[in-house]
Enzyme design. Structure first.
Site, PDB file in Angstrom:
ATOM      1  N   HIS A   1       0.831  -1.267   0.058  1.00  0.00           N
ATOM      2  CA  HIS A   1       0.071  -0.051   0.035  1.00  0.00           C
ATOM      3  C   HIS A   1       0.899   1.258  -0.079  1.00  0.00           C
ATOM      4  O   HIS A   1       1.902   1.177   0.268  1.00  0.00           O
ATOM      5  CB  HIS A   1      -0.878  -0.096   1.237  1.00  0.00           C
ATOM      6  CG  HIS A   1      -0.254  -0.017   2.442  1.00  0.00           C
ATOM      7  ND1 HIS A   1       0.561   1.281   3.049  1.00  0.00           N
ATOM      8  CD2 HIS A   1       0.052  -1.040   3.363  1.00  0.00           C
ATOM      9  CE1 HIS A   1       0.921   0.937   4.209  1.00  0.00           C
ATOM     10  NE2 HIS A   1       0.778  -0.366   4.374  1.00  0.00           N
TER      11      HIS A   1
ATOM     12  N   THR B   1       2.015   0.320  12.627  1.00  0.00           N
ATOM     13  CA  THR B   1       0.460   0.534  12.196  1.00  0.00           C
ATOM     14  C   THR B   1      -0.319  -0.631  12.629  1.00  0.00           C
ATOM     15  O   THR B   1      -1.192  -0.767  13.358  1.00  0.00           O
ATOM     16  CB  THR B   1       0.352   0.881  10.723  1.00  0.00           C
ATOM     17  OG1 THR B   1       1.197   1.835  10.458  1.00  0.00           O
ATOM     18  CG2 THR B   1      -1.086   1.168  10.486  1.00  0.00           C
TER      19      THR B   1
ATOM     20  N   ARG C   1      -6.239   1.477   4.003  1.00  0.00           N
ATOM     21  CA  ARG C   1      -4.791   1.937   3.072  1.00  0.00           C
ATOM     22  C   ARG C   1      -4.707   0.833   2.020  1.00  0.00           C
ATOM     23  O   ARG C   1      -4.282   1.312   0.924  1.00  0.00           O
ATOM     24  CB  ARG C   1      -3.674   2.028   4.004  1.00  0.00           C
ATOM     25  CG  ARG C   1      -3.374   0.694   4.701  1.00  0.00           C
ATOM     26  CD  ARG C   1      -2.344   1.176   5.934  1.00  0.00           C
ATOM     27  NE  ARG C   1      -1.647  -0.180   6.611  1.00  0.00           N
ATOM     28  CZ  ARG C   1      -2.236  -0.581   7.762  1.00  0.00           C
ATOM     29  NH1 ARG C   1      -3.400   0.142   8.247  1.00  0.00           N
ATOM     30  NH2 ARG C   1      -1.914  -1.477   8.572  1.00  0.00           N
TER      31      ARG C   1
ATOM     32  N   GLU D   1      -2.114  -6.544   7.777  1.00  0.00           N
ATOM     33  CA  GLU D   1      -0.970  -6.523   8.353  1.00  0.00           C
ATOM     34  C   GLU D   1      -0.474  -7.466   9.523  1.00  0.00           C
ATOM     35  O   GLU D   1      -1.578  -7.693  10.203  1.00  0.00           O
ATOM     36  CB  GLU D   1      -0.176  -4.923   8.484  1.00  0.00           C
ATOM     37  CG  GLU D   1       0.797  -4.599   9.212  1.00  0.00           C
ATOM     38  CD  GLU D   1       2.141  -5.129   8.487  1.00  0.00           C
ATOM     39  OE1 GLU D   1       2.318  -6.457   8.481  1.00  0.00           O
ATOM     40  OE2 GLU D   1       2.654  -4.468   7.505  1.00  0.00           O
TER      41      GLU D   1
ATOM     42  N   LYS E   1       9.315   3.498  17.598  1.00  0.00           N
ATOM     43  CA  LYS E   1      10.647   2.518  18.382  1.00  0.00           C
ATOM     44  C   LYS E   1      10.996   3.278  19.474  1.00  0.00           C
ATOM     45  O   LYS E   1      11.266   2.605  20.586  1.00  0.00           O
ATOM     46  CB  LYS E   1      11.655   2.555  17.366  1.00  0.00           C
ATOM     47  CG  LYS E   1      11.310   1.605  16.022  1.00  0.00           C
ATOM     48  CD  LYS E   1      12.457   1.457  14.844  1.00  0.00           C
ATOM     49  CE  LYS E   1      11.798   0.695  13.783  1.00  0.00           C
ATOM     50  NZ  LYS E   1      13.128   0.656  12.874  1.00  0.00           N
TER      51      LYS E   1
END
Length: 749
Positions: free
Chosen positions: A469, A481, A520, A547, A558
């Site tokens: 995507h 995400t 998405r 995903e 992170k």
């Protein structure tokens, strides 16, 4: 046969027109007559769509079934007791039916006979559908399934509506049975010109009479719709050459009887986005409207028309004071014509006041996204000031001198810089040494054809094109995400459109699209096929192409994860193939089972006994709950995407020679590539997939190729595929078929 349904006066007018044609006179003195083919009644009567009820049912249920899959016998046997129980237990409360005529098309705007022609929506048509979505939201209607036609204006109306409802994951069934009435040889002709050439009475009879049919087109005519590949799955005898209003309504009727009605009886809210005459046909059969009264029924563009039903599927009468249509039981959610008047006033206001333009509507974003975006803007402004950042001193508002010293940044070699860590990617490169990373990876490149205008001939071989995507706000801000559902960012929309343009340059056509349930990926698929002028393609949506679920780390960066759990723990999660991040709570908004609108579409997950008991106690009624993932390792993600590829995509499409487009997410596509390209498990988290880049898998050559974009740039310098690129780009296999094709081409030349 031409005069069926016409009055004596109309027939007389038609005879006068034909007499004038034979004597060379013009109907209108200022219009030059065009030569007209006269069709014999016997030839005209060849067109017929009469099927027995059994044939109708089989035809309706078979449309699109090749991509919906057939249930195996053992599943049917398991469902049999439940089916029998539904016959005995109290009936489910029927759902609602929402009829929506598609937005204004370009042909509507210039008063042209449209029929099965395929113009796009106008700007006003898009606004009508956006407004319809708001009306449905305000009234609390959430469609469980959508039926629409195979025409662009209806499909784009559906897309705009679902985007406004934030429900792009909703199943959409595209069927020719909801196409507009076929106007035969009138299609593409303006209504004014048709009235001048054929006579106003005759044209009005063709438009409004129940049984009158315009002149048909011949199968040899380029405008015959049997030449359009979107109808290649339909028997030629069912593709109309012309239709009366009754023909069109009869075409739509079996869809109501064998699909839509069944869905409503099961408690589903059904949305039908179609055209003037097919929607009138549905209203005719639902309300039992007779042949004379149906002429008084008109459905305007963009205003939802809602039916409610009793348990025996009898339509309920409209409540007192509600807006309804003569002879029908449905109600309008708004008075027809109000939006059009508002748009006219808005247009007049913009034209009368200089500099006034439409308000920019920003895409939705979470509070965290907005905060990080503003932080990035502020930091970019600071960077523009310049100066040495390592030793800085400044005086604060209290007069204190504050000195800041930065440690020297680590020295990064050119090789390490090339394989820089993607801040939005959870997995970490650690399997390869720098020497291995430096190796040049030969890639397979599909060159642009040197044919006219630089366009390649149509790709007819079975092929699988995989596209990650386009970029999202989460990608741009370095957030994990997972199953969170942000839309594409503006540059992500361009990623998708550029992919479509590149595929079009190389002559790609597809037969089916597979994508996930996340916005998405669905948006990427739509923008790609829109560039290919193929929005009518069947689009199969599955959560198995979602995903990887990052559990409690979803929506965090992170740095945030490292501060909360420590750098060492973060490295274990990122480098491990079978290690799961911490799970989300059953009451977290990131738990898929709490997304109630999507959760009802999960039918292939086992029931969770624990969650079912807990939620049943909480709600004081039986509440079945499925076993949704709370966190996934990379292996878990592969374990659902690879079987979907082998059992669905390959069986339903690839083995049948279909051309397949897959738009999905990095880890789901990694799983498919792991299967197709034999990539080892330990290398999977070393493979990076750029956003919006088509990866072309040749079924014959069993290899991945990239498409030449004509820029002359080296793709390995432009795109970062990670250290495992050498596993992705392997030489194509040369089979016996290859040599046979080369010999055939040589013989032809």
């Amino acid at each position: 046969a031409i005069f069926i349904g016409l009055s004596a006066k109309q027939v007389s007018g038609f005879g006068l027109w034909r007499a004038r044609m034979q004597t060379g006179l013009s109907v209108a003195s200022n219009v030059e007559e065009k030569p007209t083919t006269v069709y014999e009644p016997e030839e005209y009567e060849e067109y017929s769509n009469s099927l027995s009820p059994k044939q109708e049912r089989a035809d309706v249920l078979s449309e699109g079934i090749e991509y919906n899959g057939k249930s195996p016998l053992w599943k049917k046997a398991v469902r049999c007791p439940a089916y029998l129980a539904r016959k005995v237990l109290p009936k489910t409360k029927p759902g609602a039916l929402v009829l929506l005529r598609c937005g204004q098309s370009e042909f509507n705007a210039n008063q042209t006979f449209t029929g099965w022609k395929d113009p796009d929506l106008t700007e006003e048509g898009v606004r009508e559908c956006e407004h319809a979505a708001r009306l449905l939201l305000a009234e609390g209607y959430e469609p469980d399934i959508v039926y629409t036609s195979r025409l662009t204006r209806a499909i784009k109306s559906t897309w705009t509506l679902l985007e406004g409802l934030d429900a792009l994951y909703t199943p959409v069934f595209k069927t020719y049975r909801l196409n507009q009435r076929c106007y035969g040889s009138l299609e593409g002709l303006s209504k004014k010109t048709a009235a001048q050439e054929f006579g106003l009475d005759v044209v009005n009879a063709w438009r409004n009479s129940l049984k009158a049919r315009p002149f048909p087109v011949k199968e040899t005519d380029p405008n015959y719709h049997g030449h359009d590949r979107r109808y290649s799955d339909i028997p030629s005898e069912r593709i109309p050459k012309t239709e009366s209003l009754l023909d069109c309504q009869e075409r739509a009727r079996p869809l109501w009887e064998y699909k839509i009605r069944q869905d409503i009886a099961r408690g589903k809210t059904v949305l039908v986005v179609a055209h003037r005459d097919t929607l009138r046909g549905l209203a005719k059969v639902i309300d039992g409207i007779d042949d004379e009264d149906i002429r008084d029924v008109a459905i305007p563009n963009g205003v939802p028309f809602v039916y409610r039903f009793d348990y025996d599927m009898t339509p309920r009468k409209p409540a007192e004071g509600s807006l309804s249509q003569l002879h029908t039981s449905a109600t309008y959610l708004e008075k027809p014509g109000l939006l059009q008047e508002a748009l006219k006033k808005e247009k007049a206001r913009r034209s009368s006041v200089a500099g006034v333009d439409e308000a920019h509507v920003s895409r939705r974003a979470a509070t965290l996204e907005e905060s990080l975006y503003r932080l990035r803007l502020e930091q970019s402004l600071v960077t523009e000031v310049g100066g040495d950042e390592r030793d800085v001193s400044f005086i604060d508002g209290e007069g204190d001198v504050i000195k800041v010293s930065h440690s020297a940044p680590p020295i990064i070699t050119e090789a390490e810089e090339r394989w820089s860590d993607d801040p939005s990617e959870f997995e970490e490169y650690d399997f390869f040494s720098v020497d291995e990373k430096n190796n040049d990876v030969p890639i397979n490149m599909v060159p642009l054809s040197e044919s006219t205008e630089g366009k390649s001939s149509t790709q007819n071989d079975a092929v699988v094109v995989l596209i990650r995507h386009g970029r999202t706000p989460h990608n741009n801000l370095g957030l994990f995400t997972g199953w969170e559902d942000p839309p594409l960012a503006e540059d992500g929309v361009e990623d998708a459109k550029n992919a479509g343009r590149l595929l079009k340059m190389h002559g790609f056509e597809f037969d089916v699209v597979y994508t996930s349930w996340l916005t998405r990926a669905i948006q990427t698929a739509f923008y790609v096929i829109d560039e290919l002028d193929s929005v009518w393609l069947p689009m199969v949506k599955s959560w198995r192409l979602n995903e990887r679920h990052y559990g409690a780390l979803t929506g965090k960066s992170k740095k945030m994860v490292a501060n909360e759990y420590g750098e060492d723990q973060l490295k274990k999660w990122r480098r491990g193939y079978t290690i799961k991040p911490p799970p989300v709570s059953s009451y977290s908004p990131n738990y898929p089972g709490n997304d109630f609108r999507r959760a009802k579409h999960f039918n292939d997950l086992p029931l969770s006994i624990r969650e079912t008991i807990n939620r049943s106690i909480e709600q004081r009624s039986l509440s079945r709950h499925r076993k949704f993932p709370k966190s996934e390792s990379l292996k878990d993600c592969m374990d659902r995407s690879i079987p979907f590829c082998t059992e669905k995509i390959q069986e339903e499409a690839v083995k049948k020679g279909k051309r397949v487009l897959i738009t999905s997410h990095e880890n789901a596509i990694r799983g498919i590539l792991m299967h197709l390209c034999d990539i080892p498990e330990e290398a999977m988290n070393q493979l990076h997939l750029p956003n919006g880049l088509p990866l072309v898998y040749s079924v014959k050559g069993k290899c991945i190729s990239l498409l030449d974009d004509g820029s002359g740039r080296d793709p390995m310098e432009v795109h970062d595929f990670g250290p495992a690129a050498k596993y992705l780009f392997k030489p194509c296999e040369i089979t016996d078929d290859f040599y046979s094709e080369m010999d055939a081409k040589a013989a032809a030349t």
